[in-house]
Design a protein around this motif. Structure first.
Motif, short mmCIF file in Angstrom:
data_model
loop_
_atom_site.label_atom_id
_atom_site.label_comp_id
_atom_site.label_asym_id
_atom_site.label_seq_id
_atom_site.Cartn_x
_atom_site.Cartn_y
_atom_site.Cartn_z
N VAL A 22 0.86 -1.18 0.00
CA VAL A 22 0.00 0.00 0.00
C VAL A 22 0.90 1.24 0.00
CG1 VAL A 22 -1.92 -1.15 1.18
CG2 VAL A 22 -0.19 0.05 2.53
N THR A 23 0.34 2.35 -0.40
CA THR A 23 1.09 3.60 -0.37
C THR A 23 0.85 4.26 0.98
OG1 THR A 23 0.81 3.85 -2.75
CG2 THR A 23 1.41 5.82 -1.50
N LEU A 24 1.93 4.42 1.73
CA LEU A 24 1.81 5.05 3.05
C LEU A 24 1.87 6.56 2.91
CD1 LEU A 24 4.14 2.78 5.20
CD2 LEU A 24 1.65 2.83 5.22
N PRO A 25 1.06 7.27 3.69
CA PRO A 25 1.13 8.73 3.68
C PRO A 25 2.31 9.21 4.54
CG PRO A 25 -0.52 8.02 5.23
CD PRO A 25 0.00 6.78 4.56
N LYS A 26 2.48 10.50 4.63
CA LYS A 26 3.54 11.07 5.46
C LYS A 26 3.29 10.74 6.93
CE LYS A 26 4.58 14.93 2.45
NZ LYS A 26 4.62 16.38 2.30
N TYR A 27 4.35 10.80 7.72
CA TYR A 27 4.32 10.55 9.16
C TYR A 27 3.25 11.42 9.84
CZ TYR A 27 6.04 10.43 13.98
OH TYR A 27 6.15 10.30 15.34
N MET A 28 2.48 10.82 10.72
CA MET A 28 1.44 11.45 11.53
C MET A 28 0.25 11.97 10.72
SD MET A 28 2.02 10.91 14.66
CE MET A 28 0.91 12.00 15.53
N THR A 29 0.03 11.37 9.54
CA THR A 29 -1.14 11.69 8.74
C THR A 29 -2.32 10.86 9.25
OG1 THR A 29 0.20 12.14 6.79
CG2 THR A 29 -2.11 11.59 6.40
N ILE A 30 -3.50 11.47 9.28
CA ILE A 30 -4.71 10.76 9.71
C ILE A 30 -5.16 9.83 8.57
CG2 ILE A 30 -7.12 10.99 10.42
CD1 ILE A 30 -6.35 13.71 11.64
N VAL A 31 -5.48 8.59 8.93
CA VAL A 31 -5.88 7.59 7.94
C VAL A 31 -7.16 6.88 8.36
CG1 VAL A 31 -3.51 7.16 7.16
CG2 VAL A 31 -4.47 5.77 9.00
N THR A 32 -7.79 6.26 7.37
CA THR A 32 -8.88 5.31 7.59
C THR A 32 -8.49 4.02 6.86
OG1 THR A 32 -10.11 6.07 5.65
CG2 THR A 32 -10.67 7.09 7.77
#
Length: 104
Positions: free
Chosen positions: A70-80
């Motif tokens: 999966v493509t991870l977002p930047k550090y401390m990004t809010i995800v679902t």
């Protein structure tokens, strides 16, 4: 993550018993960690998934396993998560999901 109760199999109910639906989940990992298949008590070179770390206010650090990269977002990004489930063992909770989305 340490468990809060025992339940059988992977379920969505176990996720929300251990996490709070009303609080955001933050991505901590900047890279995925490959998960190897195990045979005869030893890891093989066969990759069966990938895991990444997350946190939520009031919860311990936890990892979620994904079946594909999966493509991870930047550090401390809010995800679902898409189709997140959890499995509770005697002492721990294991999470898996199909994918994740960055909350904008």
């Amino acid at each position: 993550m340490k468990r809060k109760r025992i339940d059988g199999g992977y379920t969505a109910e176990a996720v929300w018993y251990n996490l709070d639906k009303n609080k955001p989940i933050y991505s901590l990992s900047t890279e995925l960690t490959p998960v190897s298949e195990w045979k005869d008590g030893k890891p093989t070179k066969n990759i069966v998934g990938y895991k990444a770390g997350f946190t939520q206010d009031g919860a311990e650090y936890f990892q979620v396993k994904f079946p594909e990269e999966v493509t991870l977002p930047k550090y401390m990004t809010i995800v679902t998560f898409k189709n997140i489930t959890a499995y509770e063992t005697r002492y721990d909770v294991y999470f898996k999901a199909d994918d994740l989305d960055e909350v904008k």
